[in-house]
Design a protein around this motif. Structure first.
Motif, PDB file in Angstrom:
ATOM      1  N   ARG A 230       0.835  -1.211   0.000  1.00  0.00           N
ATOM      2  CA  ARG A 230       0.000   0.000   0.000  1.00  0.00           C
ATOM      3  C   ARG A 230       0.867   1.258   0.000  1.00  0.00           C
ATOM      4  O   ARG A 230       0.705   2.146  -0.843  1.00  0.00           O
ATOM      5  CB  ARG A 230      -0.918  -0.006   1.233  1.00  0.00           C
ATOM      6  CG  ARG A 230      -1.781   1.236   1.356  1.00  0.00           C
ATOM      7  CD  ARG A 230      -2.743   1.119   2.528  1.00  0.00           C
ATOM      8  NE  ARG A 230      -2.102   0.896   3.820  1.00  0.00           N
ATOM      9  CZ  ARG A 230      -1.492   1.829   4.531  1.00  0.00           C
ATOM     10  NH1 ARG A 230      -1.406   3.061   4.090  1.00  0.00           N
ATOM     11  NH2 ARG A 230      -0.931   1.533   5.688  1.00  0.00           N
ATOM     12  N   VAL A 231       1.829   1.309   0.927  1.00  0.00           N
ATOM     13  CA  VAL A 231       2.536   2.571   1.165  1.00  0.00           C
ATOM     14  C   VAL A 231       3.549   2.889   0.050  1.00  0.00           C
ATOM     15  O   VAL A 231       3.787   4.047  -0.249  1.00  0.00           O
ATOM     16  CB  VAL A 231       3.201   2.559   2.562  1.00  0.00           C
ATOM     17  CG1 VAL A 231       4.548   1.859   2.544  1.00  0.00           C
ATOM     18  CG2 VAL A 231       3.346   3.953   3.099  1.00  0.00           C
ATOM     19  N   MET A 232       4.120   1.867  -0.538  1.00  0.00           N
ATOM     20  CA  MET A 232       5.137   2.099  -1.583  1.00  0.00           C
ATOM     21  C   MET A 232       4.509   2.852  -2.754  1.00  0.00           C
ATOM     22  O   MET A 232       5.069   3.849  -3.235  1.00  0.00           O
ATOM     23  CB  MET A 232       5.691   0.759  -2.057  1.00  0.00           C
ATOM     24  CG  MET A 232       6.839   0.901  -2.976  1.00  0.00           C
ATOM     25  SD  MET A 232       8.363   0.711  -2.090  1.00  0.00           S
ATOM     26  CE  MET A 232       8.919  -0.826  -2.691  1.00  0.00           C
ATOM     27  N   GLY A 233       3.351   2.398  -3.212  1.00  0.00           N
ATOM     28  CA  GLY A 233       2.678   3.080  -4.322  1.00  0.00           C
ATOM     29  C   GLY A 233       2.197   4.457  -3.912  1.00  0.00           C
ATOM     30  O   GLY A 233       2.410   5.456  -4.625  1.00  0.00           O
ATOM     31  N   GLU A 234       1.563   4.531  -2.725  1.00  0.00           N
ATOM     32  CA  GLU A 234       1.005   5.816  -2.254  1.00  0.00           C
ATOM     33  C   GLU A 234       2.088   6.873  -2.099  1.00  0.00           C
ATOM     34  O   GLU A 234       1.932   8.017  -2.520  1.00  0.00           O
ATOM     35  CB  GLU A 234       0.315   5.624  -0.890  1.00  0.00           C
ATOM     36  CG  GLU A 234      -1.117   5.160  -0.999  1.00  0.00           C
ATOM     37  CD  GLU A 234      -1.726   4.884   0.375  1.00  0.00           C
ATOM     38  OE1 GLU A 234      -2.725   4.161   0.403  1.00  0.00           O
ATOM     39  OE2 GLU A 234      -1.182   5.360   1.410  1.00  0.00           O
ATOM     40  N   ALA A 235       3.196   6.486  -1.469  1.00  0.00           N
ATOM     41  CA  ALA A 235       4.267   7.460  -1.204  1.00  0.00           C
ATOM     42  C   ALA A 235       4.882   7.948  -2.519  1.00  0.00           C
ATOM     43  O   ALA A 235       5.184   9.134  -2.681  1.00  0.00           O
ATOM     44  CB  ALA A 235       5.340   6.832  -0.312  1.00  0.00           C
ATOM     45  N   ALA A 236       5.047   7.023  -3.468  1.00  0.00           N
ATOM     46  CA  ALA A 236       5.626   7.413  -4.760  1.00  0.00           C
ATOM     47  C   ALA A 236       4.693   8.393  -5.480  1.00  0.00           C
ATOM     48  O   ALA A 236       5.150   9.420  -5.996  1.00  0.00           O
ATOM     49  CB  ALA A 236       5.871   6.172  -5.612  1.00  0.00           C
ATOM     50  N   LEU A 237       3.406   8.084  -5.487  1.00  0.00           N
ATOM     51  CA  LEU A 237       2.453   8.979  -6.177  1.00  0.00           C
ATOM     52  C   LEU A 237       2.445  10.355  -5.521  1.00  0.00           C
ATOM     53  O   LEU A 237       2.401  11.388  -6.194  1.00  0.00           O
ATOM     54  CB  LEU A 237       1.041   8.374  -6.133  1.00  0.00           C
ATOM     55  CG  LEU A 237       0.804   7.210  -7.091  1.00  0.00           C
ATOM     56  CD1 LEU A 237      -0.584   6.613  -6.894  1.00  0.00           C
ATOM     57  CD2 LEU A 237       0.980   7.671  -8.543  1.00  0.00           C
ATOM     58  N   GLU A 238       2.495  10.373  -4.181  1.00  0.00           N
ATOM     59  CA  GLU A 238       2.457  11.643  -3.448  1.00  0.00           C
ATOM     60  C   GLU A 238       3.670  12.518  -3.786  1.00  0.00           C
ATOM     61  O   GLU A 238       3.549  13.714  -4.014  1.00  0.00           O
ATOM     62  CB  GLU A 238       2.406  11.352  -1.935  1.00  0.00           C
ATOM     63  CG  GLU A 238       2.394  12.576  -1.043  1.00  0.00           C
ATOM     64  CD  GLU A 238       1.188  13.491  -1.253  1.00  0.00           C
ATOM     65  OE1 GLU A 238       0.134  13.001  -1.699  1.00  0.00           O
ATOM     66  OE2 GLU A 238       1.323  14.704  -0.985  1.00  0.00           O
ATOM     67  N   VAL A 239       4.828  11.893  -3.853  1.00  0.00           N
ATOM     68  CA  VAL A 239       6.047  12.676  -4.053  1.00  0.00           C
ATOM     69  C   VAL A 239       6.186  13.121  -5.524  1.00  0.00           C
ATOM     70  O   VAL A 239       6.810  14.142  -5.813  1.00  0.00           O
ATOM     71  CB  VAL A 239       7.269  11.893  -3.526  1.00  0.00           C
ATOM     72  CG1 VAL A 239       7.842  10.958  -4.565  1.00  0.00           C
ATOM     73  CG2 VAL A 239       8.316  12.809  -3.002  1.00  0.00           C
ATOM     74  N   VAL A 240       5.556  12.394  -6.411  1.00  0.00           N
ATOM     75  CA  VAL A 240       5.516  12.812  -7.823  1.00  0.00           C
ATOM     76  C   VAL A 240       4.603  14.036  -7.941  1.00  0.00           C
ATOM     77  O   VAL A 240       4.947  15.038  -8.585  1.00  0.00           O
ATOM     78  CB  VAL A 240       5.021  11.650  -8.721  1.00  0.00           C
ATOM     79  CG1 VAL A 240       4.677  12.140 -10.117  1.00  0.00           C
ATOM     80  CG2 VAL A 240       6.091  10.576  -8.799  1.00  0.00           C
ATOM     81  N   LYS A 241       3.452  13.957  -7.259  1.00  0.00           N
ATOM     82  CA  LYS A 241       2.501  15.085  -7.273  1.00  0.00           C
ATOM     83  C   LYS A 241       3.151  16.330  -6.661  1.00  0.00           C
ATOM     84  O   LYS A 241       3.052  17.429  -7.211  1.00  0.00           O
ATOM     85  CB  LYS A 241       1.247  14.686  -6.479  1.00  0.00           C
ATOM     86  CG  LYS A 241       0.089  15.658  -6.646  1.00  0.00           C
ATOM     87  CD  LYS A 241      -1.159  15.117  -5.983  1.00  0.00           C
ATOM     88  CE  LYS A 241      -1.242  15.654  -4.562  1.00  0.00           C
ATOM     89  NZ  LYS A 241      -2.315  15.095  -3.774  1.00  0.00           N
ATOM     90  N   ARG A 242       3.833  16.163  -5.525  1.00  0.00           N
ATOM     91  CA  ARG A 242       4.464  17.310  -4.858  1.00  0.00           C
ATOM     92  C   ARG A 242       5.529  17.966  -5.726  1.00  0.00           C
ATOM     93  O   ARG A 242       5.828  19.142  -5.574  1.00  0.00           O
ATOM     94  CB  ARG A 242       5.092  16.885  -3.520  1.00  0.00           C
ATOM     95  CG  ARG A 242       4.056  16.569  -2.465  1.00  0.00           C
ATOM     96  CD  ARG A 242       4.702  16.258  -1.130  1.00  0.00           C
ATOM     97  NE  ARG A 242       3.685  15.812  -0.179  1.00  0.00           N
ATOM     98  CZ  ARG A 242       3.881  15.632   1.106  1.00  0.00           C
ATOM     99  NH1 ARG A 242       5.068  15.854   1.626  1.00  0.00           N
ATOM    100  NH2 ARG A 242       2.905  15.228   1.895  1.00  0.00           N
ATOM    101  N   ALA A 243       6.126  17.170  -6.626  1.00  0.00           N
ATOM    102  CA  ALA A 243       7.158  17.722  -7.520  1.00  0.00           C
ATOM    103  C   ALA A 243       6.533  18.405  -8.733  1.00  0.00           C
ATOM    104  O   ALA A 243       7.258  18.939  -9.583  1.00  0.00           O
ATOM    105  CB  ALA A 243       8.093  16.600  -7.971  1.00  0.00           C
ATOM    106  N   GLY A 244       5.198  18.343  -8.817  1.00  0.00           N
ATOM    107  CA  GLY A 244       4.519  18.950  -9.964  1.00  0.00           C
ATOM    108  C   GLY A 244       4.666  18.108 -11.221  1.00  0.00           C
ATOM    109  O   GLY A 244       4.564  18.613 -12.345  1.00  0.00           O
ATOM    110  N   LEU A 245       4.909  16.793 -11.020  1.00  0.00           N
ATOM    111  CA  LEU A 245       5.089  15.897 -12.163  1.00  0.00           C
ATOM    112  C   LEU A 245       3.912  14.932 -12.261  1.00  0.00           C
ATOM    113  O   LEU A 245       3.038  14.887 -11.392  1.00  0.00           O
ATOM    114  CB  LEU A 245       6.387  15.093 -12.003  1.00  0.00           C
ATOM    115  CG  LEU A 245       7.698  15.887 -11.917  1.00  0.00           C
ATOM    116  CD1 LEU A 245       8.858  14.944 -11.645  1.00  0.00           C
ATOM    117  CD2 LEU A 245       7.940  16.680 -13.196  1.00  0.00           C
TER     118      LEU A 245
END
Ligand code: ACO
Length: 330
Positions: A230-245
């Motif tokens: 759960r967390v591996m996918g969620e954390a990756a998506l969150e940090v991509v969003k925060r980078a504006g990507l």
């Protein structure tokens, strides 16, 4: 808004113990098979430190190589952070031992404890010292001798881990490169799922704890697996969003190397083909806080990282804890 200094990784180094322990060798120690281990985890072999080899020995070597690759002299280092769950001692900090042996006279040094997520926490912490203008050069090391924490009679845990160290040098980089976003998280209610019960202030070691192997790592594998997927996918998506990507902008995904099935599930969640995912769990097992920098070093050496690439790195582990960063390679 203050003008933050852009921070990036300017050098990487690793150190792995020489001794290779294959699944076949484990078959002679516990009731297991190569087939079971490969099917359930993707691990084929791991490196195990010698009895006399401690975490700082691996950390110093990885750090030397990282400094060399960055072209930075030890006396230029302002701060050393060692992320480890297997320090040489309760104190002094392993980072202080590394500072002395590397010969970094002006460096501050401290250890950071966030288990397998330790490197991600240390990376974000080290970067903050530079982006704020406090320091110019920070050495961040993930180093472990997990073999010393394992119960070698427990087949459900001893097959999973390996020893090693990875280090990075952080410095200012041209604007637009380096760290773009970070995300650190914790859910302490999951603490009992993955822990070393004895040896701390809650349960100091004594004959009874040693007889029950409570000084060793204990894990509820199924629950940690569920959390990790759960967390591996969620954390990756969150940090991509925060980078504006967006997901399609990810050129390389470097996940914590615990289990190939967890990595594949996260890649699926991100919609990434496996050729954009760094995998070396087959050769090193789970090296805890060392796994992400070891994988990063491999990505660089194998030419999989080129300037301008967007990279996402994610860690998870005991705490429970997780951490992710997005960076643009310069
Ligand atoms: N060889 C053979 N059989 C085994 C072994 C082994 N090495 N280990 C366990 N088994 C058995 C179990 O006893 C169980 O038998 P039972 O059904 O008769 O009780 C059976 O295999 C299935 O066990 P499960 O635990 O259900 O196996 P699972 O498919 O969940 O795989 C594993 C276990 C690999 C540990 C998995 O749960 C996992 O990867 N979990 C996440 C672990 C992880 O990532 N930890 C690192 C966190 S990072 C940190 O901070 C340290």
């Amino acid at each position: 808004m203050p003008d933050f200094v852009p921070v990036g990784i300017v050098g990487v180094g690793t150190c792995l113990p020489e001794r290779v322990v294959s699944n076949k060798e484990l078959e002679t120690m516990v009731e297991t098979t190569d087939e079971w281990i490969v099917d359930r985890t993707g691990i084929r072999e791991r490196r195990i430190a010698k009895n006399e080899e401690a975490t700082s020995d691996l950390a110093v070597e990885a750090a030397r190589r990282a400094l060399e690759s960055a072209g930075v002299e030890p006396h230029e280092v302002d701060l050393i952070i060692v992320a480890t769950a297997t320090p040489d001692h309760v104190f002094p900090a392993t980072a202080s031992l590394v500072q002395d042996r590397l010969g970094c006279p002006k460096a501050g040094a401290f250890d950071l404890s966030a288990a397998c997520t330790g490197f991600m926490y240390a990376l974000v912490s080290g970067a903050a010292f530079i982006s704020s203008g406090t320091f110019k050069t920070v050495l961040v090391i993930g180093a472990e001798t997990m073999s010393k924490l394992l119960n070698w009679k427990d087949r459900s845990t001893c097959i999973l881990f390996g020893d090693g160290a990875g280090a990075v040098v952080l410095r200012e980089v041209p604007r637009g490169y380096g760290l773009l976003a970070s995300y650190l998280g914790s859910d302490g209610s999951g603490g009992p799922l993955l822990q070393v019960p004895a040896g701390g202030s809650r349960m100091p070691n004594c004959h009874q704890t040693l007889d029950a192997s409570l000084q060793c790592l204990h894990m509820n594998g199924r629950e940690v697996y569920r959390f990790a997927v759960r967390v591996m996918g969620e954390a990756a998506l969150e940090v991509v969003k925060r980078a504006g990507l967006e997901r399609k902008d990810i050129d390389l995904f470097i996940p914590h190397q615990a289990n190939i099935r967890i990595i594949e599930a996260a890649a699926k969640r991100l919609g990434l083909p496996m050729d954009k995912v760094l995998v070396n769990v087959d050769r090193y097992g789970n090296t805890s806080s060392a796994s992400v920098p070891i994988a990063l070093d491999e990505a660089i050496r194998s030419g999989r990282l080129i300037s301008g690439n967007n990279v996402v790195m994610v860690g998870f582990g005991a705490g429970l804890s997780w951490g992710a960063v997005t960076f643009k390679w310069q």
